[in-house]
Design a protein around this motif. Structure first.
Motif, PDB file in Angstrom:
ATOM      1  N   PHE A  45       1.073  -1.123  -0.091  1.00 30.31           N
ATOM      2  CA  PHE A  45      -0.068  -0.089   0.192  1.00 30.31           C
ATOM      3  C   PHE A  45       0.869   1.167   0.016  1.00 30.31           C
ATOM      4  O   PHE A  45       1.747   1.309   0.975  1.00 30.31           O
ATOM      5  CB  PHE A  45      -0.850   0.094   1.260  1.00 30.31           C
ATOM      6  N   VAL A  46       0.569   2.094  -1.119  1.00 28.76           N
ATOM      7  CA  VAL A  46       1.515   3.305  -1.224  1.00 28.76           C
ATOM      8  C   VAL A  46       0.539   4.630  -0.836  1.00 28.76           C
ATOM      9  O   VAL A  46      -0.617   4.541  -1.733  1.00 28.76           O
ATOM     10  CB  VAL A  46       2.094   3.425  -2.346  1.00 28.76           C
ATOM     11  N   PHE A  47       1.034   5.375  -0.154  1.00 29.52           N
ATOM     12  CA  PHE A  47       0.335   6.708   0.015  1.00 29.52           C
ATOM     13  C   PHE A  47       0.940   7.880  -0.429  1.00 29.52           C
ATOM     14  O   PHE A  47       2.234   7.954  -0.581  1.00 29.52           O
ATOM     15  CB  PHE A  47      -0.227   6.788   1.532  1.00 29.52           C
ATOM     16  N   VAL A  48       0.120   8.867  -0.772  1.00 27.85           N
ATOM     17  CA  VAL A  48       0.805  10.071  -1.539  1.00 27.85           C
ATOM     18  C   VAL A  48       1.777  10.725  -0.513  1.00 27.85           C
ATOM     19  O   VAL A  48       2.768  11.182  -0.863  1.00 27.85           O
ATOM     20  CB  VAL A  48      -0.209  10.974  -1.881  1.00 27.85           C
ATOM     21  N   THR A  49       1.711  10.422   0.917  1.00 32.76           N
ATOM     22  CA  THR A  49       2.687  11.013   1.879  1.00 32.76           C
ATOM     23  C   THR A  49       4.021  10.486   1.837  1.00 32.76           C
ATOM     24  O   THR A  49       5.084  10.892   2.434  1.00 32.76           O
ATOM     25  CB  THR A  49       1.973  10.991   3.394  1.00 32.76           C
ATOM     26  N   GLY A  50       3.916   9.276   1.007  1.00 35.03           N
ATOM     27  CA  GLY A  50       5.293   8.603   1.027  1.00 35.03           C
ATOM     28  C   GLY A  50       5.321   7.208   2.159  1.00 35.03           C
ATOM     29  O   GLY A  50       6.231   6.482   2.128  1.00 35.03           O
ATOM     30  N   THR A  51       4.100   7.211   2.856  1.00 37.69           N
ATOM     31  CA  THR A  51       4.140   5.767   3.735  1.00 37.69           C
ATOM     32  C   THR A  51       3.734   4.711   2.973  1.00 37.69           C
ATOM     33  O   THR A  51       3.056   4.653   1.969  1.00 37.69           O
ATOM     34  CB  THR A  51       2.932   6.079   4.614  1.00 37.69           C
ATOM     35  N   VAL A  52       4.493   3.521   3.144  1.00 35.88           N
ATOM     36  CA  VAL A  52       4.595   2.489   2.352  1.00 35.88           C
ATOM     37  C   VAL A  52       4.219   1.225   3.527  1.00 35.88           C
ATOM     38  O   VAL A  52       4.869   1.143   4.403  1.00 35.88           O
ATOM     39  CB  VAL A  52       5.760   2.212   1.769  1.00 35.88           C
ATOM     40  N   LEU A  53       3.149   0.400   3.228  1.00 35.40           N
ATOM     41  CA  LEU A  53       2.936  -0.582   4.092  1.00 35.40           C
ATOM     42  C   LEU A  53       3.052  -2.035   3.236  1.00 35.40           C
ATOM     43  O   LEU A  53       2.489  -2.120   2.069  1.00 35.40           O
ATOM     44  CB  LEU A  53       1.505  -0.764   4.606  1.00 35.40           C
ATOM     45  N   LEU A  54       3.673  -2.871   3.709  1.00 39.85           N
ATOM     46  CA  LEU A  54       4.180  -4.087   3.041  1.00 39.85           C
ATOM     47  C   LEU A  54       3.294  -5.158   3.755  1.00 39.85           C
ATOM     48  O   LEU A  54       3.659  -5.383   4.824  1.00 39.85           O
ATOM     49  CB  LEU A  54       5.670  -4.423   2.909  1.00 39.85           C
ATOM     50  N   VAL A  55       2.558  -6.126   3.090  1.00 35.70           N
ATOM     51  CA  VAL A  55       1.876  -7.109   3.898  1.00 35.70           C
ATOM     52  C   VAL A  55       1.783  -8.414   3.046  1.00 35.70           C
ATOM     53  O   VAL A  55       1.973  -8.330   1.627  1.00 35.70           O
ATOM     54  CB  VAL A  55       0.512  -6.876   4.032  1.00 35.70           C
ATOM     55  N   GLY A  56       1.690  -9.477   3.588  1.00 34.36           N
ATOM     56  CA  GLY A  56       1.702 -10.774   2.907  1.00 34.36           C
ATOM     57  C   GLY A  56       2.997 -11.682   2.762  1.00 34.36           C
ATOM     58  O   GLY A  56       3.090 -12.768   2.508  1.00 34.36           O
ATOM     59  N   ALA A  57       3.981 -11.060   3.229  1.00 34.65           N
ATOM     60  CA  ALA A  57       5.385 -11.396   3.341  1.00 34.65           C
ATOM     61  C   ALA A  57       5.420 -12.519   4.172  1.00 34.65           C
ATOM     62  O   ALA A  57       4.956 -12.511   5.196  1.00 34.65           O
ATOM     63  CB  ALA A  57       6.691 -10.456   3.200  1.00 34.65           C
ATOM     64  N   LYS A  58       6.095 -13.662   3.850  1.00 31.20           N
ATOM     65  CA  LYS A  58       6.193 -15.007   4.677  1.00 31.20           C
ATOM     66  C   LYS A  58       7.484 -14.623   5.690  1.00 31.20           C
ATOM     67  O   LYS A  58       7.607 -15.193   6.810  1.00 31.20           O
ATOM     68  CB  LYS A  58       6.224 -16.228   3.972  1.00 31.20           C
ATOM     69  N   THR A  59       8.573 -14.170   5.094  1.00 23.25           N
ATOM     70  CA  THR A  59       9.626 -13.785   5.860  1.00 23.25           C
ATOM     71  C   THR A  59      10.200 -12.348   5.887  1.00 23.25           C
ATOM     72  O   THR A  59       9.847 -11.345   4.830  1.00 23.25           O
ATOM     73  CB  THR A  59      10.824 -14.545   5.214  1.00 23.25           C
ATOM     74  N   ARG A  60      11.107 -11.920   6.668  1.00 26.88           N
ATOM     75  CA  ARG A  60      11.625 -10.831   6.773  1.00 26.88           C
ATOM     76  C   ARG A  60      12.381 -10.458   5.522  1.00 26.88           C
ATOM     77  O   ARG A  60      12.389  -9.279   4.798  1.00 26.88           O
ATOM     78  CB  ARG A  60      12.582 -10.435   7.721  1.00 26.88           C
ATOM     79  N   SER A  61      13.028 -11.508   4.696  1.00 24.90           N
ATOM     80  CA  SER A  61      13.879 -11.084   3.578  1.00 24.90           C
ATOM     81  C   SER A  61      12.966 -10.727   2.590  1.00 24.90           C
ATOM     82  O   SER A  61      13.386 -10.085   1.497  1.00 24.90           O
ATOM     83  CB  SER A  61      15.030 -12.417   3.307  1.00 24.90           C
ATOM     84  N   GLU A  62      11.801 -11.464   2.380  1.00 22.82           N
ATOM     85  CA  GLU A  62      10.820 -10.902   1.329  1.00 22.82           C
ATOM     86  C   GLU A  62      10.364  -9.681   1.571  1.00 22.82           C
ATOM     87  O   GLU A  62      10.146  -8.922   0.558  1.00 22.82           O
ATOM     88  CB  GLU A  62       9.615 -12.001   1.293  1.00 22.82           C
ATOM     89  N   ILE A  63      10.078  -8.960   2.568  1.00 20.47           N
ATOM     90  CA  ILE A  63       9.661  -7.679   2.904  1.00 20.47           C
ATOM     91  C   ILE A  63      10.995  -6.713   2.265  1.00 20.47           C
ATOM     92  O   ILE A  63      10.595  -5.704   1.597  1.00 20.47           O
ATOM     93  CB  ILE A  63       9.514  -7.359   4.477  1.00 20.47           C
ATOM     94  N   HIS A  64      12.220  -7.126   2.575  1.00 22.14           N
ATOM     95  CA  HIS A  64      13.359  -6.595   2.118  1.00 22.14           C
ATOM     96  C   HIS A  64      13.670  -6.367   0.626  1.00 22.14           C
ATOM     97  O   HIS A  64      13.837  -5.501   0.106  1.00 22.14           O
ATOM     98  CB  HIS A  64      14.554  -6.931   2.980  1.00 22.14           C
ATOM     99  N   ARG A  65      13.260  -7.580   0.077  1.00 24.24           N
ATOM    100  CA  ARG A  65      13.337  -7.472  -1.429  1.00 24.24           C
ATOM    101  C   ARG A  65      12.198  -6.969  -2.096  1.00 24.24           C
ATOM    102  O   ARG A  65      12.369  -6.190  -3.020  1.00 24.24           O
ATOM    103  CB  ARG A  65      13.125  -9.327  -1.491  1.00 24.24           C
ATOM    104  N   ALA A  66      11.008  -6.915  -1.554  1.00 23.87           N
ATOM    105  CA  ALA A  66      10.159  -6.119  -2.145  1.00 23.87           C
ATOM    106  C   ALA A  66      10.409  -4.738  -2.112  1.00 23.87           C
ATOM    107  O   ALA A  66      10.010  -4.084  -3.021  1.00 23.87           O
ATOM    108  CB  ALA A  66       8.881  -6.545  -1.434  1.00 23.87           C
ATOM    109  N   PHE A  67      10.767  -4.364  -0.932  1.00 24.52           N
ATOM    110  CA  PHE A  67      11.020  -2.906  -0.902  1.00 24.52           C
ATOM    111  C   PHE A  67      11.963  -2.211  -1.827  1.00 24.52           C
ATOM    112  O   PHE A  67      12.218  -1.385  -2.516  1.00 24.52           O
ATOM    113  CB  PHE A  67      11.256  -2.454   0.587  1.00 24.52           C
ATOM    114  N   ASP A  68      13.080  -3.416  -1.740  1.00 22.36           N
ATOM    115  CA  ASP A  68      14.164  -2.965  -2.871  1.00 22.36           C
ATOM    116  C   ASP A  68      13.850  -2.904  -4.217  1.00 22.36           C
ATOM    117  O   ASP A  68      14.287  -2.147  -4.926  1.00 22.36           O
ATOM    118  CB  ASP A  68      15.219  -3.904  -2.612  1.00 22.36           C
TER     119      ASP A  68
END
Length: 86
Positions: A45-68
């Motif tokens: 989820f991306v908001f105009v303010t620059g706030t980003v929420l990442l959901v559904g990842a099974k591991t912390r590394s998936e979160i890092h990879r998705a954001f990268d």
């Protein structure tokens, strides 16, 4: 789930138009853009303010990879504010 904030506002309309195969954006219903990444399988989820929420990842590394993977895209749609023009 992870939450972060990039240091700039994002042009959601342009991002939605360019990445329409991955994105849902209905500003009348929900103020955020929903980016469904396939690999890794994460919903962002991306908001105009620059706030980003990442959901559904099974591991912390998936979160890092998705954001990268997403961050360079967000940079392309950085909203220039009047103070930066001067």
């Amino acid at each position: 789930m992870a939450k972060c904030k990039v240091d700039f506002p994002v042009r959601l309309e342009d991002l939605a138009t360019t990445h329409n195969e991955f994105v849902s954006f209905e500003p009348e219903i929900f103020p955020g853009l929903i980016y469904r990444m396939t690999v890794p399988r994460v919903t962002i989820f991306v908001f105009v303010t620059g706030t980003v929420l990442l959901v559904g990842a099974k591991t912390r590394s998936e979160i890092h990879r998705a954001f990268d993977l997403l961050y360079p895209v967000l940079l392309q749609f950085r909203k220039v504010v009047d103070a930066e023009l001067q």
